[in-house]
Scaffold this active site. Structure first.
Site, short mmCIF file in Angstrom:
data_model
loop_
_atom_site.label_atom_id
_atom_site.label_comp_id
_atom_site.label_asym_id
_atom_site.label_seq_id
_atom_site.Cartn_x
_atom_site.Cartn_y
_atom_site.Cartn_z
N CYS A 9 0.87 -1.18 0.00
CA CYS A 9 0.00 0.00 0.00
C CYS A 9 0.90 1.22 0.00
CB CYS A 9 -1.00 -0.01 1.16
SG CYS A 9 -0.31 0.24 2.79
N ASN A 12 2.57 1.53 3.92
CA ASN A 12 2.86 0.30 4.66
C ASN A 12 2.57 0.43 6.15
OD1 ASN A 12 5.71 -1.86 5.32
ND2 ASN A 12 3.66 -2.49 4.81
N CYS A 14 -1.07 0.92 7.11
CA CYS A 14 -2.51 0.68 7.30
C CYS A 14 -2.93 -0.64 6.64
CB CYS A 14 -3.34 1.82 6.73
SG CYS A 14 -3.02 3.42 7.51
N ARG A 15 -3.17 -0.58 5.35
CA ARG A 15 -3.76 -1.72 4.65
C ARG A 15 -2.82 -2.89 4.45
NH1 ARG A 15 -5.48 1.64 -0.40
NH2 ARG A 15 -3.48 2.59 0.15
N SER A 16 -1.60 -2.63 3.99
CA SER A 16 -0.72 -3.77 3.68
C SER A 16 -0.27 -4.54 4.92
CB SER A 16 0.47 -3.35 2.81
OG SER A 16 1.25 -2.35 3.42
N ASP A 124 -7.89 3.49 1.61
CA ASP A 124 -6.89 3.89 2.62
C ASP A 124 -7.60 4.59 3.78
OD1 ASP A 124 -4.71 4.73 4.06
OD2 ASP A 124 -3.68 5.62 2.34
#
Length: 155
Positions: A9, A12, A14-16, A124
């Site tokens: 993401c 690196n 939040c999402r990933s 995000d």
């Protein structure tokens, strides 16, 4: 043969990292072995830091731990990993731009696995107040990681 998965993401945080932890948990529960999972950022802003506290908290609420330290994607990753997942279309555009010619990694949008077309973008949540967006991302990752595992890793 070991297969390697890299979740990407923007920063690196939040999402990933959520996707990384969820994929590891999904594989462990299904007893799928010989798969290594990591995550990285497109940009350098948070390198060396931990994930956003809201991401860590969301994972903890589901009994999961995140110890990941942020790193940025490297050119070598495109040949070391078999699958590199972006979370949204901007991630995918940047990954396609960065990918060296003849690299082995398959670039995939995580949300293309198991999620309805209208919900396939894992948004995000960084700029949102509270943790609701993190929970949404977590739930999307649970569905997408399970679907990817069934489609590509379980034979």
């Amino acid at each position: 043969m070991v297969q390697k998965i890299l979740m990407i993401c923007l920063g690196n945080i939040c999402r990933s990292p959520i996707a990384e932890v969820v994929m590891v948990e999904t594989l462990n529960k299904a007893k799928v072995q010989n798969v290594v999972v990591d995550s990285a950022a497109i940009g350098p802003w948070h390198v060396g830091n931990r994930a956003d506290p809201r991401a860590i908290s969301t994972l903890q609420q589901h009994g999961l731990q995140c110890t990941h330290i942020v790193r940025q994607i490297r050119k070598e990753d495109f040949n070391e990993f078999d699958y590199i997942f972006g979370m949204d279309e901007d991630n995918m555009k940047e990954l396609n731009r960065l990918k060296p010619s003849k690299a082995k990694a398959e670039l995939l949008l995580l949300g293309d696995f198991g999620l309805e077309k209208k919900n396939r973008i894992i948004e995000d949540p960084y700029y949102e107040r509270g943790a609701e967006g993190f929970e949404t991302a977590y739930q999307q990752c649970v569905v997408a990681c399970a679907a990817f595992m069934k489609e590509r890793l379980q034979k």
